[in-house]
Design an enzyme around this catalytic site. Structure first.
Site, mmCIF file in Angstrom:
data_model
loop_
_atom_site.group_PDB
_atom_site.id
_atom_site.type_symbol
_atom_site.label_atom_id
_atom_site.label_comp_id
_atom_site.label_asym_id
_atom_site.label_seq_id
_atom_site.Cartn_x
_atom_site.Cartn_y
_atom_site.Cartn_z
ATOM 1 N N GLU A 15 0.900 -0.998 -0.017
ATOM 2 C CA GLU A 15 -0.023 0.088 0.014
ATOM 3 C C GLU A 15 1.015 1.333 0.086
ATOM 4 O O GLU A 15 0.582 2.260 0.266
ATOM 5 C CB GLU A 15 -0.766 0.178 1.192
ATOM 6 C CG GLU A 15 -1.853 -1.308 1.184
ATOM 7 C CD GLU A 15 -2.759 -1.184 2.481
ATOM 8 O OE1 GLU A 15 -3.482 -0.324 2.785
ATOM 9 O OE2 GLU A 15 -2.699 -2.233 2.971
ATOM 10 N N SER A 147 -6.451 -2.420 2.562
ATOM 11 C CA SER A 147 -6.936 -1.697 1.242
ATOM 12 C C SER A 147 -7.505 -2.640 0.155
ATOM 13 O O SER A 147 -7.131 -2.671 -1.082
ATOM 14 C CB SER A 147 -5.943 -1.213 0.654
ATOM 15 O OG SER A 147 -5.630 0.081 1.157
ATOM 16 N N TYR A 213 -9.371 3.880 -4.448
ATOM 17 C CA TYR A 213 -8.393 4.987 -4.566
ATOM 18 C C TYR A 213 -8.553 5.648 -6.035
ATOM 19 O O TYR A 213 -7.461 6.594 -6.195
ATOM 20 C CB TYR A 213 -6.895 4.449 -4.285
ATOM 21 C CG TYR A 213 -7.070 3.761 -2.919
ATOM 22 C CD1 TYR A 213 -7.044 4.744 -1.887
ATOM 23 C CD2 TYR A 213 -6.664 2.555 -2.812
ATOM 24 C CE1 TYR A 213 -6.951 4.159 -0.603
ATOM 25 C CE2 TYR A 213 -6.567 1.939 -1.472
ATOM 26 C CZ TYR A 213 -6.827 2.904 -0.299
ATOM 27 O OH TYR A 213 -6.583 2.285 1.012
ATOM 28 N N ARG A 253 -11.688 3.402 11.359
ATOM 29 C CA ARG A 253 -12.649 3.039 10.344
ATOM 30 C C ARG A 253 -13.107 1.509 10.530
ATOM 31 O O ARG A 253 -12.311 0.768 10.158
ATOM 32 C CB ARG A 253 -12.282 3.508 8.855
ATOM 33 C CG ARG A 253 -13.573 3.750 8.251
ATOM 34 C CD ARG A 253 -13.185 3.830 6.643
ATOM 35 N NE ARG A 253 -12.751 2.551 6.147
ATOM 36 C CZ ARG A 253 -11.592 2.416 5.261
ATOM 37 N NH1 ARG A 253 -10.810 3.235 5.221
ATOM 38 N NH2 ARG A 253 -11.292 1.193 5.252
ATOM 39 N N ASP A 255 -15.573 -1.445 8.661
ATOM 40 C CA ASP A 255 -16.144 -1.767 7.535
ATOM 41 C C ASP A 255 -17.131 -2.803 7.674
ATOM 42 O O ASP A 255 -16.955 -4.019 8.034
ATOM 43 C CB ASP A 255 -15.043 -1.965 6.458
ATOM 44 C CG ASP A 255 -13.913 -1.013 6.234
ATOM 45 O OD1 ASP A 255 -14.204 0.216 6.758
ATOM 46 O OD2 ASP A 255 -13.004 -1.489 5.457
ATOM 47 N N GLU A 267 -13.951 -5.700 8.932
ATOM 48 C CA GLU A 267 -12.535 -5.471 9.588
ATOM 49 C C GLU A 267 -12.649 -4.040 10.341
ATOM 50 O O GLU A 267 -13.333 -3.140 9.895
ATOM 51 C CB GLU A 267 -11.422 -5.594 8.711
ATOM 52 C CG GLU A 267 -11.590 -4.467 7.571
ATOM 53 C CD GLU A 267 -10.296 -4.748 6.666
ATOM 54 O OE1 GLU A 267 -9.224 -5.183 7.060
ATOM 55 O OE2 GLU A 267 -10.466 -4.658 5.349
ATOM 56 N N ASN A 269 -9.893 -0.700 10.792
ATOM 57 C CA ASN A 269 -8.815 -0.149 10.035
ATOM 58 C C ASN A 269 -8.154 0.855 11.179
ATOM 59 O O ASN A 269 -8.710 1.920 11.248
ATOM 60 C CB ASN A 269 -9.148 0.355 8.792
ATOM 61 C CG ASN A 269 -9.389 -0.635 7.726
ATOM 62 O OD1 ASN A 269 -8.829 -1.371 7.294
ATOM 63 N ND2 ASN A 269 -10.628 -0.437 7.455
ATOM 64 N N GLY A 273 -7.200 5.397 5.386
ATOM 65 C CA GLY A 273 -6.465 6.399 4.322
ATOM 66 C C GLY A 273 -6.793 7.724 4.598
ATOM 67 O O GLY A 273 -8.122 8.206 5.237
#
Length: 306
Positions: A15, A147, A213, A253, A255, A267, A269, A273
């Site tokens: 990443e 990611s 992205y 964050r 998800d 998950e 994070n 980002g």
């Protein structure tokens, strides 16, 4: 160096490109807020550079392995340099999709049905599918990447064989989980507060690396997520619960998939980002916290013994 903030970015993970974008955006925001700030790429002898510079704190803008799995956190703890985001243990737990799911389940947070498949034990696949009552389509992914790196949806055994043989060249174990259709809901947590939930409608098969992205992927962002008020509240509570259960700090964050009126946590994070397409800044902005303020909050939240 007194009052110097080092933004650690890049690094050797898959990443890297996203980390460079996150790092540059956060560096620019801190400069604009008149902080003394320097960028360091976390490759080569970067630890020696850190020792020499003796910064006041490190803004961890790394993503993926080494940046969010407890490695860099251990380095910074040993150097006694305060840093942003989560600490050693919570980072390594969150990065390990199996370890984190054990904790989520213990805390009554629903996750998709799953099992691990070890390299060399492929013959167990069918038996595990039956035992776990999992049917195609399934999702396969590495246990410790972020990611959506290496994530595949397989609709048949043939597709699974093809994608699995690709993954197993690089990883010793693969997570196999049931595919949950429904809405993609992501929740930002800032300190002890769940900020908000955003819904993503990817034009692609799922919210993969490109959808995340590339602005060309045209993923639709719905803020706030179009679910009932009651369910919206529930999503926030679940994300806060996950953040707390893993012992996270700073910003995370979580998800989710929302299907048949139920949330399934995929998950959490610990290094979300922070680019112009990123979700945490978008959620924060909706709640009146602009990008600069968000980055400054993270800097003020930095510490050791996280």
């Amino acid at each position: 160096m007194k009052n110097l903030i080092v933004v650690l970015l890049g690094g050797p993970s898959k990443e890297r490109e996203i980390s460079l974008l996150t790092g540059k955006a956060c560096f620019a925001a801190l400069k604009k807020k008149k902080y003394k700030v320097k960028k360091i790429d976390a490759t080569g002898k970067f630890i020696n550079k850190l020792k020499k510079l003796k910064p006041k704190l490190v803004f961890n803008a790394l993503h993926g392995r080494y940046g969010e799995d407890g490695f860099i956190q251990t380095v910074l703890e040993s150097l006694k340099i305060p840093y942003t985001h989560s600490g050693v243990l919570s980072s390594s737990l969150a990065m390990d999709k199996e370890a984190s799911r054990v904790i989520f389940k213990k805390n009554k947070i629903q996750v998709p049905k799953y099992f691990l498949l070890q390299k060399g034990f492929e013959k167990n696949f069918q038996r595990k599918m039956v035992n776990k009552k999992i049917k195609f389509p399934i999702v396969i992914k590495p246990v410790n990447e972020g990611s959506s790196v290496g994530v595949y949806i397989c609709k048949s055994k043939m597709q699974f064989n093809k994608k699995y043989s690709k993954l197993i060249k690089e990883y010793d174990q693969i997570l196999v989980e049931e595919y949950i259709p429904g809405k993609e809901i992501q929740v930002a947590v800032m300190g002890n507060k769940a900020l908000g939930a955003i819904e993503l409608v990817p034009k692609r098969e799922f919210y993969d690396y490109t959808a995340k992205y590339s602005s060309k992927a045209k993923t639709k962002h719905i803020m706030p997520a179009s679910i009932s008020k009651k369910k919206y509240k529930e999503a926030l509570l679940l994300a806060k619960k996950a953040h707390k259960a893993l012992g996270c700090k700073g910003i995370t964050r979580s998800d989710f998939r929302f299907f048949n009126n139920k949330f399934y946590l995929l998950e959490t994070n610990t290094q979300p980002g922070m680019t112009n397409l990123s979700l945490v800044p978008e959620i924060a902005n909706y709640h009146g916290i602009d990008f600069g303020e968000l980055v400054v909050w993270m800097v003020k939240d930095a510490s050791i013994n996280r």
